[in-house]
Design an enzyme around this catalytic site. Structure first.
Site, PDB file in Angstrom:
ATOM      1  N   ASP A  99       0.788  -1.139   0.159  1.00 18.40           N
ATOM      2  CA  ASP A  99      -0.005  -0.012  -0.221  1.00 18.40           C
ATOM      3  C   ASP A  99       0.775   1.143   0.077  1.00 18.40           C
ATOM      4  O   ASP A  99       2.093   1.160   0.114  1.00 18.40           O
ATOM      5  CB  ASP A  99      -1.166  -0.163   1.200  1.00 18.40           C
ATOM      6  CG  ASP A  99      -0.041   0.011   2.516  1.00 18.40           C
ATOM      7  OD1 ASP A  99       0.880  -0.610   2.764  1.00 18.40           O
ATOM      8  OD2 ASP A  99      -0.641   0.756   3.556  1.00 18.40           O
ATOM      9  N   GLU A 142      -0.004  -0.914   5.732  1.00 24.25           N
ATOM     10  CA  GLU A 142       0.909  -0.682   6.451  1.00 24.25           C
ATOM     11  C   GLU A 142       0.843   1.037   6.816  1.00 24.25           C
ATOM     12  O   GLU A 142       1.042   1.415   7.808  1.00 24.25           O
ATOM     13  CB  GLU A 142       2.349  -0.915   5.957  1.00 24.25           C
ATOM     14  CG  GLU A 142       3.503  -0.615   6.859  1.00 24.25           C
ATOM     15  CD  GLU A 142       4.200   0.724   6.865  1.00 24.25           C
ATOM     16  OE1 GLU A 142       5.125   0.755   7.564  1.00 24.25           O
ATOM     17  OE2 GLU A 142       3.795   1.568   5.970  1.00 24.25           O
TER      18      GLU A 142
HETATM   19  C1  LIG Z   1       8.977   3.307   7.716  1.00 27.90           C
HETATM   20  C2  LIG Z   1       7.713   2.852   6.840  1.00 27.90           C
HETATM   21  N1  LIG Z   1       8.296   2.997   5.533  1.00 27.90           N
HETATM   22  C3  LIG Z   1       6.840   3.941   6.909  1.00 27.90           C
HETATM   23  O1  LIG Z   1       6.745   5.137   6.162  1.00 27.90           O
HETATM   24  N2  LIG Z   1       5.734   3.743   7.796  1.00 27.90           N
HETATM   25  C4  LIG Z   1       4.575   4.884   8.295  1.00 27.90           C
HETATM   26  C5  LIG Z   1       3.966   3.959   9.132  1.00 27.90           C
HETATM   27  C6  LIG Z   1       2.875   4.682   9.892  1.00 27.90           C
HETATM   28  C7  LIG Z   1       3.049   5.383  11.112  1.00 27.90           C
HETATM   29  N3  LIG Z   1       1.991   5.941  11.291  1.00 27.90           N
HETATM   30  C8  LIG Z   1       1.009   5.854  10.579  1.00 27.90           C
HETATM   31  N4  LIG Z   1       1.466   5.255   9.341  1.00 27.90           N
HETATM   32  C9  LIG Z   1       5.149   5.994   8.860  1.00 27.90           C
HETATM   33  O2  LIG Z   1       6.293   5.886   9.469  1.00 27.90           O
HETATM   34  O3  LIG Z   1       4.763   6.942   8.666  1.00 27.90           O
END
Ligand SMILES: C[C@H](N)C(=O)N[C@@H](Cc1c[nH]cn1)C(=O)O
Length: 478
Positions: A103, A168
């Site tokens: 996603d 994710e």
């Molecule tokens: C590290 C990963 N690629 C990423 O970008 N994860 C998101 C997941 C997330 C956290 N809160 C909402 N979505 C992020 O770190 O923003």
């Protein structure tokens, strides 16, 4: 030093790179934005494509139903299925499980992209497209690593499982329960979990041993029953937006100090050892500042900056739903506005405690305004931070693989972002995790013009091939 095996596999990867870029083009073309419920059919199609690819390679593949998601209006929507796959089940071999997601964050050309976000565009060896680095190319690189062994009729040195999800970016909804439910089945023979959903710190390859968690909040202020003309009603009503901006301004000081009582107190102190580790990392502050495009950073020394990226919490305000944001000069008083903000989590913060601290604090600050409007605070994501032991054999194997492919030692770094499921994997399965990024430091994740370089994509595939071999050589089971 490349062995004969390494060079055969490396040659195979080099000669198939156009095919790999085309595979990435097909995946980037799918607008698999998990935050937009209107795109759910695209996300479902994306998961089908993942399953189909793994099936074509002869894997034992399942698309696991992980239930429904409750939407803010109380309705429900089916979550995208989670793809699991298995290649090999030799009891004499180690079994690794590669986790990734397909996603993406939202992207529109009007946001300021130079190219169409969902049309992979190769400019000077960089492959631009939403999700190219986060996390479609790394997932494909792992799939291509397995496929390369198969194509050359080389035995996989370890059994390889995949767990690929589609939520994710919105907190991995449904995945914690699925992992718990499959702890004694899918995960029972997994020795190690590998995640490649982060980036390097510089041009030097890196291994990541910590991620921050994230607590994501909605703060809604509701006032009049509908939007009002600011000339006709301005001065008569207490405006929800002014209340909201007022309380948001009490979350963090201009110098980055979090003002919510209890948050800073929970943070584990930075040890001398950590300080020394950060000190030893090669990191060009000016280059970083230039890449970000600001005249001044919050901290002007390396250790403070890295510590505040990786090791301390921070508050970010992401947006306000209901506020006027189009071009032009609409003179409206919005009736209901919802701020979206998040607080990155570090050891020893606990999302349940943070939820209470933030909710209590915002209500107390709001009460002081003596406003007739209504405030509602909701925590919609509560992901814990994750930390690994860099002395673990998995990291030794990682260092060896990096050396084989890049002829240099990796940086040992942390990641300021969040992989919501990392801590669940560790707590529920008890297995050790390594994060092995192949994304570049300047890939523009979540931003305009996200890209992955061909170099990182292709050399990253070779790294994964080498890593499977290195993991198979771990002698002690830790
Ligand atoms: C590290 C990963 N690629 C990423 O970008 N994860 C998101 C997941 C997330 C956290 N809160 C909402 N979505 C992020 O770190 O923003």
């Amino acid at each position: 030093e490349l062995s004969e095996l390494d060079s055969k596999l490396a040659q195979y990867v080099d000669s198939h790179q156009e095919e790999y870029v085309e595979a990435l083009r097909d995946w980037v073309a799918v607008e698999s934005d998990s935050s937009n419920v209107l795109k759910r059919s695209e996300l479902n199609r994306m998961m089908e494509m993942v399953a189909q690819k793994l099936r074509q390679m002869g894997g034992t593949v399942e698309l696991v139903d992980v239930g429904e998601q409750e939407l803010p209006d109380g309705s429900t929507l089916a979550l995208p299925k989670v793809a699991t796959a298995q290649f090999g089940s030799d009891p004499n071999k180690r079994t690794v499980c590669v986790y990734g997601h397909v996603d993406v964050q939202p992207a529109k050309l009007e946001d300021g992209w130079a190219t169409e976000p969902y049309n992979l565009t190769d400019i000077n060896g960089n492959l631009y497209g939403r999700g190219a680095s986060d996390n479609k190319a790394p997932v494909l690189a792992w799939i291509h690593a397995v496929a390369a062994y198969q194509a050359l009729s080389m035995e996989l040195p370890v059994n390889v499982k995949f767990l690929i999800e589609g939520m994710e970016e919105t907190g991995s909804n449904g995945l914690d329960a699925m992992i718990l439910a499959q702890r004694d089945t899918f995960f029972s023979d997994v020795d190690y979990i590998i995640i490649s959903d982060c980036g390097w710190l510089s041009r030097r390859p890196a291994l990541t041993y910590g991620t921050r968690g994230n607590c994501y909040f909605y703060a809604e202020v509701e006032g009049p029953k509908q939007d009002l003309h600011s000339g006709v009603y301005g001065g008569a009503v207490i405006e929800p937006m002014i209340d909201l901006i007022g309380i948001l301004d009490t979350l963090i000081s201009p110098s980055g100090k979090i003002l919510i009582p209890g948050i800073r107190e929970a943070v584990a102190p930075l040890s001398d050892e950590e300080w020394k580790m950060y000190q030893d990392i090669q990191f060009d502050m000016d280059n970083y500042r230039n890449k970000v495009g600001v005249s001044q950073l919050m901290y002007n020394n390396k250790v403070d900056l890295l510590a505040h990226l990786w090791r301390y919490p921070t508050v970010s305000i992401h947006g306000i739903e209901g506020a006027f944001s189009d071009p032009g000069t609409k003179t409206v008083i919005p009736a209901k506005v919802t701020a979206k903000f998040s607080i990155r989590q570090v050891p020893n913060m606990d999302p349940a405690a943070v939820k209470k601290q933030v909710t209590d604090y915002l209500h107390s600050v709001f009460a002081k305004r003596k406003s007739p409007n209504k405030l509602k605070v909701t925590m919609v994501i509560g992901a814990k931070p994750w930390l690994a032991d860099t002395q673990h054999a998995l990291y030794e194997a990682g260092k060896a693989a990096v050396k084989r492919v890049f002829q240099m030692d990796p940086d040992l770094i942390r990641e300021g972002g969040t992989i919501p499921v990392a801590r669940t994997f560790q707590d529920v399965t008890g297995k050790s995790i390594i994060m092995m990024p192949i994304g570049g430091f300047d890939d523009g994740l979540h931003s305009q013009n996200e890209k992955i370089s061909r170099y990182n994509y292709i050399e990253g595939t070779k790294l994964f091939i080498a890593y499977l071999n290195e993991v198979s050589q771990i002698t002690i089971q830790v």
